[in-house]
Every structure is written in C-alpha cells, then in structure tokens.
Enzyme design. Sequence first.
Site, PDB file in Angstrom:
ATOM      1  N   GLY A  37      -1.981   0.364  19.658  1.00 31.96           N
ATOM      2  CA  GLY A  37      -2.686  -1.055  19.440  1.00 31.96           C
ATOM      3  C   GLY A  37      -1.513  -2.169  19.969  1.00 31.96           C
ATOM      4  O   GLY A  37      -0.429  -1.999  20.019  1.00 31.96           O
ATOM      5  N   GLY A  39      -1.463  -6.526  20.236  1.00 33.79           N
ATOM      6  CA  GLY A  39      -1.453  -7.972  19.953  1.00 33.79           C
ATOM      7  C   GLY A  39      -0.546  -9.012  20.102  1.00 33.79           C
ATOM      8  O   GLY A  39       0.512  -8.812  20.876  1.00 33.79           O
ATOM      9  N   LYS A  59       6.693   0.489  16.507  1.00 33.06           N
ATOM     10  CA  LYS A  59       6.154  -0.879  16.514  1.00 33.06           C
ATOM     11  C   LYS A  59       7.072  -1.715  17.118  1.00 33.06           C
ATOM     12  O   LYS A  59       8.525  -2.012  17.000  1.00 33.06           O
ATOM     13  CB  LYS A  59       5.994  -1.481  15.274  1.00 33.06           C
ATOM     14  CG  LYS A  59       5.246  -2.763  15.136  1.00 33.06           C
ATOM     15  CD  LYS A  59       4.725  -3.324  13.912  1.00 33.06           C
ATOM     16  CE  LYS A  59       3.798  -4.491  13.632  1.00 33.06           C
ATOM     17  NZ  LYS A  59       3.115  -4.751  12.204  1.00 33.06           N
ATOM     18  N   ASP A 151      -3.137 -11.126   5.316  1.00 37.67           N
ATOM     19  CA  ASP A 151      -3.928 -10.825   6.693  1.00 37.67           C
ATOM     20  C   ASP A 151      -4.436  -9.426   6.647  1.00 37.67           C
ATOM     21  O   ASP A 151      -4.569  -8.460   7.642  1.00 37.67           O
ATOM     22  CB  ASP A 151      -2.787 -10.661   7.871  1.00 37.67           C
ATOM     23  CG  ASP A 151      -3.426 -10.567   9.054  1.00 37.67           C
ATOM     24  OD1 ASP A 151      -4.473 -10.982   9.339  1.00 37.67           O
ATOM     25  OD2 ASP A 151      -2.647 -10.086  10.047  1.00 37.67           O
TER      26      ASP A 151
END
Length: 379
Positions: A37, A39, A59, A151
């Site tokens: 992923g 973003g 990450k 979130d």
Amino acid sequence: MAAVVAAQELDELCFLSAQSMSSLKTSNHFQMVKLLGEGSYGKVMLAIHKKRGTPMALKFFPRKSTSLISFLREYNLSLSFCTHPSLTRALGIFFSTPTYYVFAQQAGLYGDLYSVIVSEEGVGEECVQRVMSQLSGAVSHLHSLGFVHRDIKPENIFLCDSSCRWVKLGDFGLVRPVGSTVRAVWYDSPFCTPEVEPAKELELEVERGNREPEDIWITVETSIDSWALGVLVYCLLTGCFPWAESTHDDASYRRYKAWLDREAKEEEGNDGGRRGHEKETETNDPRLIGEEKPTSNPPPPQFAGLSSLVMTLLRELLHPEPKLRGSPEEILCYLGGPWLMETEKEERRKAEEAAKEARKIREGAGVEEERAREGRGER
C-alpha cells in the site's frame, strides 16, 4: 489521568529510541516482495528478513515530509501499546536510510478490508459482526490506554485470513491522547465527524474573501472513533456510505438528522422516552427494542434494508452530538441478532412457525390428557 500517563510514557519512549536508531541499507537485510500500500504517509512493502526468513511489512516514511518525532511516535505506540490481537503491532525493528525512516510491523498478508467490500452489496452479515466484534475490542483497548485512533476506515483494517476471521486495525499516524487539542481539519468523507463542520464553513468563507484564515481547535475525544465505527458498520452491510459528508449541505445526512430529531421528540412524549421505558421492563436486551419502536417515523431511504436492531446501534454510534454518542463496547450488545431486514424477517418467520408448532403440541397433549381421563372414568 490515564491519557496523561500514557502520553508521558510515549514521549519518554520516543526520546530513548531516538538515541538508538541506526542507519541501514534495506537491501542488505530484507528481500522486497511486493508493494502492500501507499499514500500520503509513504509506502508499505511486504518483505522477508534475510537472516530469519520472517515475512513482515516495512513501512517507509519519506524523510523530506516526515518529522523524526512523528515517525517515532507511531513506531513506539504500535510497539508498546498495541497489545490487543486486533491491533497491528510493530516488531522492534526501526532504522533510517538516506531517504526514509523505516519500521517493521506485522504483515496483513490478505490485503485490507476495503478490498473485500463488494460495491452496492457489502460483505456477509456474519462477517460484518465478526469484524465489528474484533474492532470493538481493539478500539476499546486503545481508549482504555488514553488514546484515540482518529482514522478508522476500511483501508486501515488489515486481513490475517481470507474470511475476515482475524482482522487488525493499523495506521496509527493520527493517534492522539484523549483530551489533547488538535486543529480541526475538514475532509470530504462520511467518516469526518459533524462537529468539524465549522472548519468547512470557515474554509468556504476564506475562499469567498469574507474572512481571514484562522485555526479552529477541537478536543480529541473517544466519540470520534465511535462515529467512524458506525459509518463502517453501514459500509460493510451495504457496500455504500450513508452520505457523502456529514454536513447540512448533504441531503442524505439532512434526512438522517431530521429522522433522529423526530425520534427524540417521539421518545420525549412516551413517558420519559425509550431509555426510561427500558428500565421498567424485565429485560434490557437491545434486540427487543426494535419490536416496541413505533412505525410512524420510518428511517431514511438509505437505511431501508437494515434491521431495527442495527438501526438502534447506529443511532448510538452516529449521534450528531459527540457527548451523546455510544462507546465502541456497545457494539458487543448487538451481536447475534439480525442486522439486515431480510434476516430479521426470516427470524420472525421461524419464530412464528415455532410458536405454531408449540401450540399444536400443547393442544395435542390436552387431547391426550382428556382421553386418558375418560379411560380412567374421571369425567
């Protein structure tokens, strides 16, 4: 008090970890497998630790746009506080490269919740209840430590199997202590709480040249997460959102708010309302609330396929007033009953059939008893 202690402990962990962060070349220690992923925060890669052979998610936070303290806060929060089985936990590996800050965390090998939601359909009702049961515990755990996630959305819920039997809430970049103040930022999403609407109004006034830019500050409360969980329940059940944004400019939200206001007025006129009535009845089972609910005020069209049970839950979680919003733990009270209208109708049909069968058995037993009495000459 818990929030203050937790915030202080997190700050101390960040200070200590800053002293021991090393600089590594990623390719020397990890084999990159695929992108999981990406973003505005950066990206997440599935990787294999070369020495241990362990799969993990790395990450990556760009150093140009990420402060060291924000990186260390997310890492230490995930490592030291996310001990619930449905919270994504860091693995104790963190380092920097010339362009990134990096930490390792548990990998969701089956993607995120967003990837399994069928548009206009959602996911199976049993699956929805499984997921929400886990998230209720995970979010309640964070709240008990004094933190608010801020979130919660399908993209931040990761799957540990293909059937959603084990999910993990992740992405803790916006987590803040309960009671802290943050700048109110409006974003066009049903997950954005209605109490942030003044920030949108201010933006519009600034764009029109009627006001000077200024910051609006709000207090971080656990009710922010309750709202997001309510929207998530609806999204999973229907494959849609209840409204585009939770402001009075949105017709779907206006209809919901008007319905909620009518519900409140009707309750005020019913001997102190539903809550007072529940205390007088023999049970507080929320599954029975819908049976007593008057039909003079049907829910808005977007809720037509949902059962009376889940509508009661959504009223708790999606209350426009933050102080009146239910807590994540309340989700547990609504598990096991029907969350879709079709399921509710089927349960009622089965109950009616069972009642008819019971009557037949009782009537048959009465006939047999009468015959036995006649045989004994007791008539």
